[in-house]
Design an enzyme around this catalytic site. Structure first.
Site, mmCIF file in Angstrom:
data_model
loop_
_atom_site.group_PDB
_atom_site.id
_atom_site.type_symbol
_atom_site.label_atom_id
_atom_site.label_comp_id
_atom_site.label_asym_id
_atom_site.label_seq_id
_atom_site.Cartn_x
_atom_site.Cartn_y
_atom_site.Cartn_z
ATOM 1 N N LYS A 1 -2.026 -2.077 -0.586
ATOM 2 C CA LYS A 1 -0.996 -2.208 -1.620
ATOM 3 C C LYS A 1 -0.621 -0.841 -2.175
ATOM 4 O O LYS A 1 -1.412 0.099 -2.118
ATOM 5 C CB LYS A 1 -1.436 -3.146 -2.747
ATOM 6 C CG LYS A 1 -2.440 -2.567 -3.714
ATOM 7 C CD LYS A 1 -2.596 -3.492 -4.921
ATOM 8 C CE LYS A 1 -3.792 -3.125 -5.776
ATOM 9 N NZ LYS A 1 -3.446 -2.323 -6.956
ATOM 10 N N HIS B 1 -13.434 4.793 5.496
ATOM 11 C CA HIS B 1 -12.457 5.801 5.918
ATOM 12 C C HIS B 1 -13.074 7.194 5.954
ATOM 13 O O HIS B 1 -12.866 7.964 6.886
ATOM 14 C CB HIS B 1 -11.227 5.770 5.003
ATOM 15 C CG HIS B 1 -10.283 4.657 5.346
ATOM 16 N ND1 HIS B 1 -10.524 3.355 4.981
ATOM 17 C CD2 HIS B 1 -9.130 4.641 6.059
ATOM 18 C CE1 HIS B 1 -9.539 2.587 5.444
ATOM 19 N NE2 HIS B 1 -8.688 3.341 6.099
#
Lengths: 296, 193
Positions: free
Chosen positions: B103, B36
């Site tokens: 999550k 990322h």
């Protein structure tokens, strides 16, 4: 000591393997009960069903039930005369071998360089707590605690004005519930809390983790704490955070609270959050170092 | 249970709502902290790696080589997504992602990007490393293995009926936000705040 060495290596390795790949019966039971309790076909119930299937699969395959195998915590009850340095070295070897075999992920990182030791061995890792006792028995307990749940731990210093939490059990109740609220689903709940009232900033957290060694269905021998545990369990589940934070009836599986003496000026409440993948196991060793019985 | 095949169309993603349980079949790419940061800083992707209409899975899998020398994923649960919050919204736009799997949920910036560009956040079951690994049928390839190391590399995986729940949709709704609000109200009552 000589005899002990015969089978110690394989017993410790088996302890690590079982801790990482199987959940103890008391934890499996509360997960199963929670499935019955949640609304039929809700996302909360389906999440718990996946969790239960995961537990079975990990055991069948002898593979880590969560890829974050966490930090390795050892608690050793031993007689006077046990060579603790030797014992710790044997446990480090077992951890290294378990990592090589894939029971543990490479999980020990140098905080300055960012380099992963690749063995789970490093400064302060694994963690050892030796307790001497007046008995020839040697008991070795192990807990694996993942990073996601460890990040949800909190320490409160009472009084806490924002919650009107005073230095009493009512104040403790408020801050412990606050820890559950802040965790939401991020600690991979339903969780289990280990709590210490009192102690200093270091021993408080240490003792809070030791509370997690208690079986989930035990009763606290101190009546006030037993009552606080059941109140918090009930109220935490009223919060409706549910499995994974999806909403539902089960936010916590258990609450275990201990107390230590404190300084007059200090009143800490230390909360450790354990995820549903509550990996703890223990062995009692026989004289030749083989496993005499499993503790959970 | 909704069955979805990846890559997705915007229409299919826009049709999803909070709480929908979905099984995904198709291709997903893993990507976590290093990936990322790299993409966000303008790092280039290999020419054969097109993420348009596809999925990024926040996951650092345990991958081994089997007896035939083929990659095999042995544990692959989600990692905590919120660490990618500074980057995710921009990356959704930049790459044309249609879904993120992770999550714990994500924040306002990601939620806004999901709404603007037609993307959803799927929640996988944290800790369910074995169930999720068994839904990964094949490793198609791996990118940035040298640069990021195995857990942080971008693994291209073929999944079948990979189970997830929609917890942030493309219309500005977040289950995480809803549960936080509801549980805070109960908490305030319980502590007489």
């Amino acid at each position: 000591m000589g005899m002990l060495l015969c089978n110690l290596d394989s017993s410790l390795l088996e302890l690590v393997r079982r801790t990482s790949t199987e959940l103890p019966a008391d934890v499996r039971n509360v997960i199963h009960q929670a499935i019955q309790r949640e609304q039929q076909d809700s996302i909360a119930q389906n999440a718990l069903n996946i969790i239960e299937r995961n537990i079975q699969l990990a055991q069948e395959r002898s593979l880590p039930l969560c890829q974050d195998t966490g930090s390795c915590l050892f608690y050793i009850d031993c007689p006077v005369g046990l060579d603790q340095m030797m014992f710790a070295e044997k446990a480090r070897e077992a951890v290294k071998e378990a990592t090589r075999r894939g029971y543990l992920r490479q999980n020990s990182v140098d905080s300055l360089t960012g380099k992963n030791s690749g063995t789970n061995i490093g400064i302060g890792m694994p963690v050892f707590h030796f307790h001497q006792h007046n008995s020839p028995e040697i008991k070795v307990r192990m807990m694996l605690k993942g990073g996601g749940s460890e990040n949800m731990g909190q320490q409160y210093s009472l009084p806490m004005v924002s919650l009107k939490a005073n230095r009493d059990l009512e104040g403790c109740r408020k801050v412990i519930l606050d820890a559950v609220l802040n965790a939401q689903g991020k600690g991979c709940g339903p969780g289990i809390l280990g709590v210490c009232i009192g102690g200093d900033r270091a021993t408080g957290f240490e003792h809070s983790k030791e509370q997690l060694l208690r079986k989930l269905d035990d009763t606290n021998p101190i009546p006030e704490l037993a009552e606080l545990e059941s109140t918090i369990l009930k109220q935490a589940n009223e919060l409706g955070i549910g499995p994974m934070g999806f909403g539902g009836k089960t936010t916590l599986f258990g609450v275990k609270i201990g107390a230590m003496n404190r300084l007059p000026a200090c009143y800490f409440v230390s909360v450790s959050y354990m995820c549903w993948a509550f990996r703890r196991q223990g062995i009692q060793l026989s004289e030749d170092g083989s496993v005499q019985n499993w503790l959970y | 249970m909704i069955q979805l095949e990846a890559p997705f169309t915007e229409e299919k993603i826009r049709a999803l709502k909070l709480g929908d349980e979905v099984e995904i079949t198709g291709i997903i790419f893993t990507g976590r902290d290093a990936a990322h940061k790299y993409i966000h800083e303008g790092g280039e992707l290999p020419p054969d790696m097109d993420l348009k209409d596809k999925i990024i899975y926040h996951c650092g899998p345990v991958v081994i080589k089997d007896e035939n020398g083929d990659w095999k994923v042995v544990a692959a649960g989600p990692t905590t997504s919120i660490r990618e919050e500074p980057y995710q919204g921009d990356i959704i736009k930049q790459l044309g992602l249609r879904a993120v799997i992770g999550k714990g949920g994500m924040g306002e910036k990601t939620l806004a990007a999901c709404k603007e560009f037609g993307c959803v956040y799927f929640h996988a079951i944290g800790g369910a490393a074995q169930v999720l690994a068994s839904n990964i049928k094949r490793v198609r390839g791996v990118h940035f293995m040298e640069k990021f190391g195995s857990p942080e590399a971008m693994w291209e995986l073929e999944v079948v009926k990979f189970p997830v729940v929609v917890t942030m949709d493309s219309h500005g709704n977040s289950l995480h936000k809803e549960i936080l609000e509801k549980s805070t109200a109960v908490f305030n009552r319980l502590v007489n705040k």
